[in-house]
Design an enzyme around this catalytic site. Structure first.
Site, mmCIF file in Angstrom:
data_model
loop_
_atom_site.group_PDB
_atom_site.id
_atom_site.type_symbol
_atom_site.label_atom_id
_atom_site.label_comp_id
_atom_site.label_asym_id
_atom_site.label_seq_id
_atom_site.Cartn_x
_atom_site.Cartn_y
_atom_site.Cartn_z
ATOM 1 N N ASP A 1 0.814 -1.225 0.000
ATOM 2 C CA ASP A 1 0.000 0.000 0.000
ATOM 3 C C ASP A 1 0.846 1.273 0.000
ATOM 4 O OD1 ASP A 1 -2.484 -1.280 -0.049
ATOM 5 O OD2 ASP A 1 -2.423 -1.617 2.108
ATOM 6 N N GLY B 1 -6.216 -0.935 -2.164
ATOM 7 C CA GLY B 1 -6.074 0.434 -1.678
ATOM 8 C C GLY B 1 -7.385 0.949 -1.115
ATOM 9 N N ARG B 2 -7.578 0.789 0.185
ATOM 10 C CA ARG B 2 -8.827 1.241 0.816
ATOM 11 C C ARG B 2 -8.812 2.724 1.100
ATOM 12 N NH1 ARG B 2 -12.886 -2.135 4.109
ATOM 13 N NH2 ARG B 2 -12.985 -3.911 2.727
ATOM 14 N N TYR C 1 -5.286 -10.635 -4.492
ATOM 15 C CA TYR C 1 -4.030 -11.205 -3.994
ATOM 16 C C TYR C 1 -2.974 -11.373 -5.088
ATOM 17 C CZ TYR C 1 -6.086 -12.401 0.579
ATOM 18 O OH TYR C 1 -6.652 -12.370 1.828
ATOM 19 N N ARG D 1 -0.281 -8.660 -5.033
ATOM 20 C CA ARG D 1 0.682 -8.557 -3.931
ATOM 21 C C ARG D 1 1.578 -9.786 -3.827
ATOM 22 N NH1 ARG D 1 -3.191 -8.918 1.507
ATOM 23 N NH2 ARG D 1 -2.885 -11.146 1.864
#
Lengths: 413, 413
Positions: free
Chosen positions: A141, A188-189, A294, A297
């Site tokens: 992030d 990305g919240r 996923y 990442r």
């Protein structure tokens, strides 16, 4: 005894094991360090007395670990209660420290994890335990304060840039008779660092992504639809990259649903399918969409060489920091002036100042229209995806490191 | 004149340009062939008189084309009406053939595209045009009859296997305190070839994917939920790979919605989010999901070396087939006995026999439970993902080939 324990925490990245490999390698090399352990499943390994002794881990295994995504020895999402509210976890951690002769606790993680490292350090001080606590930054992030960049981000950025480029070429090849709009949803919240990395895909003759949506800017549906239509009018097609956490003008999550999951958390409904439905219904344009989740990442197969070496070097430097007596610090990446491309040095930040902070994409890096980046961001992004650090392959698949879960159980028996 | 035209058709793959590069290279080398053209946007280029002359395309450009995903000169989804219903398209194609002195029409594509090649060939015969029509197989779906495998499938299979492996490692690392179920949705409306490729991700100590859902077997919701729970009970987590086209016991699409898109086609609502909702609601297990969509078919960055060379060789062989006088055939991959691993030769099949057929995954390759493969399938899959054919990189991104769209407009001026 002068032993070191390293733990990995929070969500995996393509290079977090590289930091772990760096710690193990440096600890093995130093004659003043007796043993180096890895906590199984992050801080839970210290609470549950489950450590893996890596002191004799072979060079080929360390090499394999360095090229393996996610957390090879497990990780966790676990929030420690404040010490004065409930000291029990800290007491068990202290017992583990004592039992294993730990002098240094190295915690690799993001925002929540640096908070954990800080809490453990404070508790050790309260309990008069002489343990040095050192945080190593990690997160795709890229939202940790106190460091120019977080290991893990460069590889996720490279994955997103390449995926966006490849899918954009695909859409461009057939928009005249098929799909006109493609949407990629990335993580990305609260911070749009991953979405903005897609801008790296742009090339001469390759204008996509046309629209980049981040949590830092709210989404006005009608302006978005106008922009999509304008891109289709101009280029014939439109590629959108959207953060999962984009928000409505009233600040609510754009994709929030009424449902909660098993733990009571509000579920996000999937930004990409919701955007696709909107565009196809309102503009009558054929849409396709992908959600990388996923995959973005854990994509070690296309990790950034810069990122791998940064993560590894931070692991090495954590041991150096221990040996020079550092405590209650997180390692930090500080860019330095150089005529020879991007360069950096490793410094330290107080854990107290980085824990529980969050670095969103600065406004200066985002376009005023709210749907794109400012070109100045490219200077920040470009160094982070340089170089390819391919893993070894066997029979067509990456040769990753697999840890045998039962091996720690007899560690101290 | 003895000119060749090659077109690409249907959805892109990671290696379709390699077949195109093979045709161009072979045609450049042969002294009896005058010019080699590429149709812009598939058959539409022949209808609209838009060809690109590739006769002098440089070696570096051909090399770049070979390592570029999707269709560098455009593609299309366009269904020719039968000649006796409406001959106008065929007449315009015939005019283009005549104007450019075309003796050979090479069409690279899947099921619908082989039908197009066959229709063009039949129309040419009716119109007494002496054109040899040769089909080159292509599809990530691997559902063409008459060939052991389709170029494009091996690379998509490799992408899906690696993505499944990397995401599975990620889930495994944190299932104890976070996500317990991960779902990857892959393409495949009628054939499950892409979903079954995920089985390649299994390793000693790496049991995922636990469940593979394909259109060939209907999905019983309760049996599926039981299976997910059993995997979580046994391994602690469960990875599911599902085809977009999985079906209910009554034969309807599992993810079908009431909505239709701008063209009246029934939209599929996204299998992965629907499965995730089901699992999280019924089993109270935390789920994550990803949808690979165009990423899986354009992922040239991790193409299979076997697949790239197969696609390229088929391009070369198409020119050989032209020179030996073949007509109305599709090239085909035929495995041959070998003590030295998998080997194959290129043969031909009549276009009449392959057009509009569809090869689903044979029942013998699927487990009787309907949620997994039969291990015998691995012998088929393994050779197809062998080897890594990395593209060249520049500044951290693949150095792909970009064609300047305006260049064909002055081609014959």
């Amino acid at each position: 005894m002068n032993n070191v324990v390293v733990c990995m925490s929070g969500g995996g990245t393509a290079v977090i094991n590289a930091s772990c490999a760096g710690v193990i390698h440096a600890a093995q090399q130093d004659v003043t360090i007796d043993q180096v352990y890895v906590g199984i499943n992050g801080i839970l390994g210290l609470i549950n007395n489950q450590l893996y002794r890596a002191t004799e881990l072979s060079k080929p295994d360390i090499r394999a670990l360095k090229q393996t995504p996610s957390c090879a020895f497990g990780t966790c999402r676990y929030k420690l209660k404040p010490y004065d509210e409930d000291p029990s976890d800290y007491q068990r951690i202290a017992e583990t420290f004592t039992q294993y002769g730990i002098a240094c606790f190295i915690y690799i993680g993001g925002n929540d994890s640096q908070d954990t490292a800080y809490k453990v350090q404070q508790a050790c001080a309260t309990m008069n335990l002489n343990i040095q606590c050192i945080g190593v930054p990690k997160t795709i992030d890229n939202d940790l304060v106190g460091t120019h960049v977080c290991p893990g981000y460069g590889s996720a950025a490279k994955y997103i840039a390449i995926s966006t480029l490849e899918a954009s070429i695909d859409v461009k090849s057939m928009y005249r008779s098929s799909t006109k709009v493609f949407i990629l949803e990335v993580m990305g919240r609260h911070a749009g660092w991953l979405a903005v990395a897609s801008a790296l895909a742009r090339q001469p003759n390759q204008p996509a992504p046309h629209i980049i949506l981040v949590p830092e800017k709210t989404v006005d549906t009608q302006r978005l639809l106008n922009q999509v239509q304008q891109c289709v009018n101009t280029d014939g097609y439109c590629v959108i990259v959207a953060s999962e956490g984009i928000k409505n003008p009233d600040g609510t999550f754009w994709s929030s649903t009424k449902e909660t999951d098993a733990f009571g958390h509000k579920q996000l409904g999937g930004v990409a399918p919701k955007l696709a439905k909107l565009v196809s219904q309102e503009l009558q344009l054929k849409c396709h969409w992908a959600v990388s989740d996923y995959l973005q990442r854990s994509a070690r197969h296309i990790a950034s060489a810069f990122d791998v070496e940064l993560a590894y070097r931070l692991g090495l430097e954590a041991v150096t920091a221990f040996l020079r007596g550092d405590n209650a610090v997180m390692l930090s990446v500080e860019p330095i002036q150089s005529n020879n491309g991007f360069n950096y040095r490793i410094t330290t930040q107080s854990l107290a100042t980085v824990a529980n902070q969050e670095k969103i994409v600065p406004d200066a890096y985002l376009s005023s229209c709210g749907m794109d980046i400012n070109p100045s961001l490219m200077d920040y992004l470009k160094p982070l995806i340089q170089g390819e650090a391919y893993p070894d392959y066997q029979n067509g698949l990456p040769n990753y490191f697999y840890y045998h879960e039962t091996s720690y159980e007899t560690e101290l028996s």
